[in-house]
Structures are given as C-alpha cells and as structure tokens.
Scaffold this motif. Structure first.
Motif, PDB file in Angstrom:
ATOM      1  N   GLU A   1     -32.464  37.616 -53.368  1.00  0.00           N
ATOM      2  CA  GLU A   1     -32.100  36.959 -54.628  1.00  0.00           C
ATOM      3  C   GLU A   1     -30.607  36.657 -54.671  1.00  0.00           C
ATOM      4  O   GLU A   1     -30.186  35.596 -55.146  1.00  0.00           O
ATOM      5  CB  GLU A   1     -32.516  37.841 -55.798  1.00  0.00           C
ATOM      6  N   MET A   2     -29.796  37.614 -54.164  1.00  0.00           N
ATOM      7  CA  MET A   2     -28.362  37.366 -54.117  1.00  0.00           C
ATOM      8  C   MET A   2     -28.055  36.207 -53.160  1.00  0.00           C
ATOM      9  O   MET A   2     -27.161  35.394 -53.430  1.00  0.00           O
ATOM     10  CB  MET A   2     -27.637  38.637 -53.681  1.00  0.00           C
ATOM     11  N   HIS A   3     -28.790  36.131 -52.061  1.00  0.00           N
ATOM     12  CA  HIS A   3     -28.621  35.009 -51.139  1.00  0.00           C
ATOM     13  C   HIS A   3     -28.909  33.687 -51.833  1.00  0.00           C
ATOM     14  O   HIS A   3     -28.157  32.708 -51.689  1.00  0.00           O
ATOM     15  CB  HIS A   3     -29.551  35.197 -49.934  1.00  0.00           C
ATOM     16  N   ASP A   4     -29.981  33.636 -52.609  1.00  0.00           N
ATOM     17  CA  ASP A   4     -30.314  32.400 -53.326  1.00  0.00           C
ATOM     18  C   ASP A   4     -29.243  32.063 -54.362  1.00  0.00           C
ATOM     19  O   ASP A   4     -28.876  30.890 -54.546  1.00  0.00           O
ATOM     20  CB  ASP A   4     -31.667  32.551 -54.009  1.00  0.00           C
ATOM     21  N   THR A   5     -28.758  33.113 -55.045  1.00  0.00           N
ATOM     22  CA  THR A   5     -27.718  32.882 -56.063  1.00  0.00           C
ATOM     23  C   THR A   5     -26.444  32.344 -55.429  1.00  0.00           C
ATOM     24  O   THR A   5     -25.815  31.396 -55.935  1.00  0.00           O
ATOM     25  CB  THR A   5     -27.424  34.191 -56.816  1.00  0.00           C
ATOM     26  N   VAL A   6     -26.047  32.948 -54.309  1.00  0.00           N
ATOM     27  CA  VAL A   6     -24.836  32.493 -53.630  1.00  0.00           C
ATOM     28  C   VAL A   6     -25.017  31.061 -53.120  1.00  0.00           C
ATOM     29  O   VAL A   6     -24.110  30.223 -53.245  1.00  0.00           O
ATOM     30  CB  VAL A   6     -24.487  33.443 -52.473  1.00  0.00           C
ATOM     31  N   ALA A   7     -26.187  30.785 -52.559  1.00  0.00           N
ATOM     32  CA  ALA A   7     -26.434  29.430 -52.063  1.00  0.00           C
ATOM     33  C   ALA A   7     -26.366  28.414 -53.201  1.00  0.00           C
ATOM     34  O   ALA A   7     -25.808  27.323 -53.041  1.00  0.00           O
ATOM     35  CB  ALA A   7     -27.801  29.371 -51.377  1.00  0.00           C
ATOM     36  N   HIS A   8     -26.926  28.789 -54.356  1.00  0.00           N
ATOM     37  CA  HIS A   8     -26.867  27.889 -55.514  1.00  0.00           C
ATOM     38  C   HIS A   8     -25.424  27.663 -55.947  1.00  0.00           C
ATOM     39  O   HIS A   8     -25.009  26.524 -56.240  1.00  0.00           O
ATOM     40  CB  HIS A   8     -27.693  28.495 -56.652  1.00  0.00           C
ATOM     41  N   SER A   9     -24.639  28.757 -55.988  1.00  0.00           N
ATOM     42  CA  SER A   9     -23.247  28.625 -56.422  1.00  0.00           C
ATOM     43  C   SER A   9     -22.432  27.797 -55.433  1.00  0.00           C
ATOM     44  O   SER A   9     -21.598  26.970 -55.835  1.00  0.00           O
ATOM     45  CB  SER A   9     -22.630  30.026 -56.584  1.00  0.00           C
ATOM     46  N   ILE A  10     -22.674  28.017 -54.148  1.00  0.00           N
ATOM     47  CA  ILE A  10     -21.936  27.245 -53.150  1.00  0.00           C
ATOM     48  C   ILE A  10     -22.303  25.767 -53.250  1.00  0.00           C
ATOM     49  O   ILE A  10     -21.448  24.876 -53.075  1.00  0.00           O
ATOM     50  CB  ILE A  10     -22.237  27.787 -51.741  1.00  0.00           C
ATOM     51  N   GLY A  11     -23.566  25.485 -53.547  1.00  0.00           N
ATOM     52  CA  GLY A  11     -23.959  24.091 -53.747  1.00  0.00           C
ATOM     53  C   GLY A  11     -23.218  23.457 -54.900  1.00  0.00           C
ATOM     54  O   GLY A  11     -22.762  22.310 -54.819  1.00  0.00           O
ATOM     55  N   ILE A  12     -23.084  24.203 -56.002  1.00  0.00           N
ATOM     56  CA  ILE A  12     -22.335  23.691 -57.156  1.00  0.00           C
ATOM     57  C   ILE A  12     -20.882  23.461 -56.781  1.00  0.00           C
ATOM     58  O   ILE A  12     -20.264  22.438 -57.133  1.00  0.00           O
ATOM     59  CB  ILE A  12     -22.454  24.667 -58.334  1.00  0.00           C
ATOM     60  N   VAL A  13     -20.301  24.436 -56.065  1.00  0.00           N
ATOM     61  CA  VAL A  13     -18.897  24.305 -55.659  1.00  0.00           C
ATOM     62  C   VAL A  13     -18.716  23.061 -54.790  1.00  0.00           C
ATOM     63  O   VAL A  13     -17.752  22.292 -54.952  1.00  0.00           O
ATOM     64  CB  VAL A  13     -18.458  25.575 -54.910  1.00  0.00           C
ATOM     65  N   ALA A  14     -19.627  22.824 -53.859  1.00  0.00           N
ATOM     66  CA  ALA A  14     -19.503  21.666 -52.975  1.00  0.00           C
ATOM     67  C   ALA A  14     -19.594  20.360 -53.767  1.00  0.00           C
ATOM     68  O   ALA A  14     -18.811  19.412 -53.541  1.00  0.00           O
ATOM     69  CB  ALA A  14     -20.591  21.716 -51.899  1.00  0.00           C
ATOM     70  N   LEU A  15     -20.546  20.300 -54.704  1.00  0.00           N
ATOM     71  CA  LEU A  15     -20.683  19.088 -55.511  1.00  0.00           C
ATOM     72  C   LEU A  15     -19.444  18.842 -56.361  1.00  0.00           C
ATOM     73  O   LEU A  15     -18.935  17.709 -56.446  1.00  0.00           O
ATOM     74  CB  LEU A  15     -21.927  19.198 -56.385  1.00  0.00           C
ATOM     75  N   GLN A  16     -18.969  19.902 -57.011  1.00  0.00           N
ATOM     76  CA  GLN A  16     -17.800  19.740 -57.883  1.00  0.00           C
ATOM     77  C   GLN A  16     -16.561  19.387 -57.064  1.00  0.00           C
ATOM     78  O   GLN A  16     -15.718  18.599 -57.494  1.00  0.00           O
ATOM     79  CB  GLN A  16     -17.564  21.029 -58.678  1.00  0.00           C
ATOM     80  N   ALA A  17     -16.437  19.992 -55.875  1.00  0.00           N
ATOM     81  CA  ALA A  17     -15.273  19.670 -55.038  1.00  0.00           C
ATOM     82  C   ALA A  17     -15.315  18.212 -54.601  1.00  0.00           C
ATOM     83  O   ALA A  17     -14.282  17.511 -54.578  1.00  0.00           O
ATOM     84  CB  ALA A  17     -15.248  20.600 -53.818  1.00  0.00           C
ATOM     85  N   GLY A  18     -16.510  17.722 -54.229  1.00  0.00           N
ATOM     86  CA  GLY A  18     -16.621  16.327 -53.849  1.00  0.00           C
ATOM     87  C   GLY A  18     -16.298  15.402 -55.006  1.00  0.00           C
ATOM     88  O   GLY A  18     -15.611  14.381 -54.826  1.00  0.00           O
ATOM     89  N   ALA A  19     -16.768  15.757 -56.216  1.00  0.00           N
ATOM     90  CA  ALA A  19     -16.467  14.923 -57.385  1.00  0.00           C
ATOM     91  C   ALA A  19     -14.982  14.928 -57.680  1.00  0.00           C
ATOM     92  O   ALA A  19     -14.395  13.881 -58.007  1.00  0.00           O
ATOM     93  CB  ALA A  19     -17.265  15.433 -58.588  1.00  0.00           C
ATOM     94  N   ALA A  20     -14.355  16.101 -57.583  1.00  0.00           N
ATOM     95  CA  ALA A  20     -12.913  16.182 -57.861  1.00  0.00           C
ATOM     96  C   ALA A  20     -12.112  15.366 -56.861  1.00  0.00           C
ATOM     97  O   ALA A  20     -11.119  14.712 -57.216  1.00  0.00           O
ATOM     98  CB  ALA A  20     -12.472  17.653 -57.835  1.00  0.00           C
ATOM     99  N   ARG A  21     -12.518  15.391 -55.594  1.00  0.00           N
ATOM    100  CA  ARG A  21     -11.780  14.640 -54.584  1.00  0.00           C
ATOM    101  C   ARG A  21     -11.839  13.140 -54.859  1.00  0.00           C
ATOM    102  O   ARG A  21     -10.862  12.417 -54.653  1.00  0.00           O
ATOM    103  CB  ARG A  21     -12.361  14.951 -53.195  1.00  0.00           C
ATOM    104  N   ARG A  22     -13.012  12.678 -55.360  1.00  0.00           N
ATOM    105  CA  ARG A  22     -13.152  11.236 -55.580  1.00  0.00           C
ATOM    106  C   ARG A  22     -12.375  10.757 -56.809  1.00  0.00           C
ATOM    107  O   ARG A  22     -11.932   9.602 -56.843  1.00  0.00           O
ATOM    108  CB  ARG A  22     -14.631  10.884 -55.738  1.00  0.00           C
ATOM    109  N   VAL A  23     -12.214  11.590 -57.811  1.00  0.00           N
ATOM    110  CA  VAL A  23     -11.590  11.124 -59.062  1.00  0.00           C
ATOM    111  C   VAL A  23     -10.221  11.721 -59.287  1.00  0.00           C
ATOM    112  O   VAL A  23      -9.639  11.538 -60.359  1.00  0.00           O
ATOM    113  CB  VAL A  23     -12.511  11.462 -60.254  1.00  0.00           C
ATOM    114  N   ILE A  24      -9.674  12.444 -58.302  1.00  0.00           N
ATOM    115  CA  ILE A  24      -8.409  13.137 -58.551  1.00  0.00           C
ATOM    116  C   ILE A  24      -7.275  12.155 -58.838  1.00  0.00           C
ATOM    117  O   ILE A  24      -6.340  12.474 -59.574  1.00  0.00           O
ATOM    118  CB  ILE A  24      -8.060  14.043 -57.345  1.00  0.00           C
ATOM    119  N   ASP A  25      -7.340  10.917 -58.288  1.00  0.00           N
ATOM    120  CA  ASP A  25      -6.276   9.948 -58.530  1.00  0.00           C
ATOM    121  C   ASP A  25      -6.529   9.128 -59.791  1.00  0.00           C
ATOM    122  O   ASP A  25      -5.588   8.812 -60.536  1.00  0.00           O
ATOM    123  CB  ASP A  25      -6.139   9.004 -57.330  1.00  0.00           C
TER     124      ASP A  25
END
Length: 449
Positions: free
Chosen positions: A201-225
């Motif tokens: 369950e912790m593995h699934d939770t971490v995987a879910h959180s890392i997925g969110i982090v990756a999506l948010q990081a990609g969004a931030a990179r595209r709109v940072i300027d």
C-alpha cells in the motif's frame, strides 16, 4: 458473542484431587478383593492378619493422610508430593500381606506421574519416573535380600502401568507445545502478511505521489515563463505531496525498524517473503488479492457471503461503497462520523479504512449479527479514531455465519495500528456482540491532501 463454555468435569478437578480420588478407588478395590462379592464363592485374596488389627488400620490411616498431603502439594511442589505418595504406597502395602506393591496402592502415584510429565520440565519428569520405578524394584530387592518371597511379575506389571501413565503425560505436553508453536507461527505469519500488505500500500501511495509530482513539475516547466503564478502553485503542490509522502515513509520505516530490533531475523524473513510475493504477482498479473486476506478470508466456497474487497485508494471516503457491498452480503452497516471530517495523511487514511474493512469482514463471517455500526471520530485534533461494533446475533433470527479464516485477522489489525504508534482494543461488548476500536495518532502539522 457467545459465552465461553465451562471446562469438562475431569478438567475442573486439580491433579491433587484426582490423586485423592485414585487413592480412594484403590482402597475400595483392595477391600473388594478381600471380601465375598455376589457371583463369587469367596474372596479373590485372603485378608492378611495384620490388616485386621489396630496397627494395620493405623498404617492405612497414616498412608491416607500422607496421600492427602501429597495431593495438596501436587500443584505447587510436585516432586515433594510424589515423595509423600510413594511413602504412602509402601506403608499401605505393609499390612496387606502382599509380595509386591499392589496396583491399587500405586494409582495415586500414577496420577502424579501423569501430572508431572504433562506440566513439568523434561528433566523433572524423568526424575519422577525413575523415582517411581526405582521404588518398585527396591521394594522387590529388599524382600529378596531378606529371604522373603517377592512378586516380581506383579511388580513389573505395576511398573508398566506407571510407565504408561508417564508416557501419556509426556504425550499431552508435547501436543500442547506443538499447538502453542503452531498458534505462534500462524500469528507471526499474520503479522508478516499485514506488514507486506502495508508495504504494498505504501508502494502504491508513493507511486501515486510521484506521479503527481511529475505531472506538476512538467506543468510548472511549461508555464514558468508565461504564468509564474501557476508555476508557483504547481511547485507548492509538489512540495505538499513530497512532504506528505516523505513523512509517511519515515513513520512506517521507523516503526518497522523498531519492530525489527525486537526480532533480529524478522527483516530477512519479511524481505524474502516480499520478493516471493512480488515475483508471483509478476508471473500472474491478474492476481490482485492481498495475502493478508488469509486472516479472515481463506475459504473460496464462502466468497458469496463475504463483502468484496473495495479499492482503498480513497481511504475513508470509500466507506459508503463498503457499506453497500456489505449490505449485499446480508449485514447492514451504519456509518457515523463524529466531528468535522478533515483530510488525513494518505497512510493514516488508508490504514483507517483497512481496519474498518477487516472488522466488517469479521462481522460478516463470524458474529452472526445482521447489523453493525462504523464510527469515525475526528474530534481529537491529534488523532482519528475508528470503531466497529455489532450487537451479536438477534435471538430467533440469527444469520448464517459463513465462517472460514484462520482467526488471526485481529493480529494483523493490531500490527497495523502498532506500526503507526496507535492504540488498538478488541473484545466483547458488555451488552453482547463485539467491538473493535483503533486510535491512530496524526503527525504534528499534518498537511491536508
């Protein structure tokens, strides 16, 4: 919850009382051998001259008092009690005019040998057996050396009965030790399975959180300027998800490390079992069941009466679906929320749901009740408490119990709560039924999801 049945009569009597009963039975049997009973022309054994005198009766009285004293000590000081019983058997045999200690006068000794072999350590049990057998052969040797006749075959028969009583006691002790080891092993397996389940369950939770982090990081990179404010919000989401995941990992790993210090080999066993389970899941992708289901769900022929496993990714928010699924299995679930609901850390939220899920499954399988109540208490700002209770079967309308399971589901729940440094209680309710309560502390400054 049904009341615990009373122990059988033969188990309610202490070994000391059984020794006294055996002595009394031996005295009665000795008397019957020396009188004429219906169907016989005469007694089997002619009474000796001494037994009819006052000194013979005095010896029997003294032997009886020694036997009663030995019976009183048998539970607390079994070796000393055996000494009393052995002396009593010799004194009681003297006025009978026999050539060996009779079987009837050794019945109390046989009871003591059984009790010592069943309850005492092996070395003490062996000493008791050698002492009892040694007395028989010493008695025969004294008669032979004194030039008197000796009942060697009678003595061997009495020794054989003593040996059989001792072997029965040892057999009972070994069976009890094996049963205790089996229970401990099954309980340990339940704990291990629960830890593996928490790890997944912790593995699934971490995987879910890392997925969110990756999506948010990609969004931030595209709109940072072009959208600095949007990028700042995405970075805040990344920080929140990362901190929550890191805090959950620290809590769980810290608890597992503490538990591993108490059992140095547990970590190796858990790692090996986890690798085995992961490889089996890789070979069979369709397998999604948790091995910890063995705690409460092992019989495939009763799955129709068991609530299906609810995906717990949403935690306590899935209680409504759990109640619907359980209602389809024949048990109505009333969900009560006390206090204002608040977001919980993912590991706490998921563990609380699992505790409710396992408790409700136990109600369906074992209680016979047709209703149960789930209470989620948010009033304590430092913890969340969940309670699952039922009132037991209704007289006259008891629901069929599917049964099954190993009975160690509570061990898994207790382990899950302990890993989160919480409090867990489970037991019968005062008015009937069963109650499971868990209190899971919240980390200081827990962030909303």
């Amino acid at each position: 919850m049904s009341a615990t049945p009373s122990a059988p009569f033969f188990k309610r009597l202490t070994p000391g009382r059984w020794a006294a009963v055996a002595w009394g039975a031996g005295i009665v049997f000795t008397a019957l051998l020396r009188i004429s009973v219906p169907g016989q022309e005469g007694p089997d054994v002619m009474p000796g001259f001494v037994i009819l005198r006052w000194d013979g009766l005095l010896m029997l009285g003294v032997a009886t008092l020694l036997t009663l004293r030995g019976g009183a000590l048998l539970d607390r000081r079994p070796t000393a009690a055996l000494h009393y019983l052995l002396v009593a058997s010799v004194i009681a045999s003297t006025p009978l005019g026999v050539t060996a200690i009779p079987f009837a006068q050794y019945l109390a000794v046989d009871v003591a040998l059984y009790a010592i072999a069943a309850a005492r350590p092996r070395r003490e049990a062996w000493r008791a057996l050698l002492l009892a057998l040694g007395l028989i052969f010493v008695y025969l040797a004294v008669r032979l050396l004194s030039g008197w006749s000796a009942g060697t075959t009678s003595g061997l028969a009495v020794a054989l009965t003593a040996l059989v009583a001792w072997l029965l006691g040892r057999s009972e002790r070994q069976a009890r030790e094996y049963a205790e080891q089996s229970r401990a092993q099954v309980a340990q397996q339940a704990v291990t399975a629960e830890r593996l389940r928490i790890a997944r369950e912790m593995h699934d939770t971490v995987a879910h959180s890392i997925g969110i982090v990756a999506l948010q990081a990609g969004a931030a990179r595209r709109v940072i300027d072009t959208q600095p404010e949007g990028a700042r919000q995405a970075l805040a989401e990344i920080e929140t998800a990362s901190r929550e995941t890191l805090a959950g990992l620290r809590r769980m790993l810290g608890a597992l490390r503490t538990a591993g210090q108490a059992d140095a080999t547990f970590a190796d066993r858990t790692e090996e079992a986890f690798r085995t389970e992961e490889s089996s899941r890789t070979e069979d992708p369709s397998r999604t069941e948790d091995p910890s289901r063995q705690d409460t769900e092992t019989d495939t022929d009763t799955d129709a009466a068991t609530p299906p496993r609810i995906e717990a990714a949403s935690g306590l928010a899935a209680l409504g679906r759990l109640a619907e699924a359980t209602g389809a299995a024949g048990v109505r679930v009333a969900v009560r929320r006390v206090g204002a609901p608040r977001p919980l850390p993912p590991d706490i939220d998921l563990s609380a749901f699992r505790l409710v899920q396992e408790s409700v499954t136990n109600v369906v399988r074992h209680s016979g009740a047709d209703t149960c109540t789930v209470t989620v208490d948010h009033r304590d700002p430092e913890a969340v408490a969940v309670t699952v209770e039922d009132r037991g079967p209704t007289p006259g309308s008891e629901r069929e119990r599917p049964g099954g399971g190993s009975g160690y589901g509570l061990a898994g729940m207790r382990e899950r709560v302990a890993l989160l440094h919480g409090e867990f209680t489970a037991g019968p309710r005062p008015g009937g039924g069963f109650r499971v309560t868990a209190r899971l502390p919240l980390p200081a400054g827990a962030n909303a999801r």
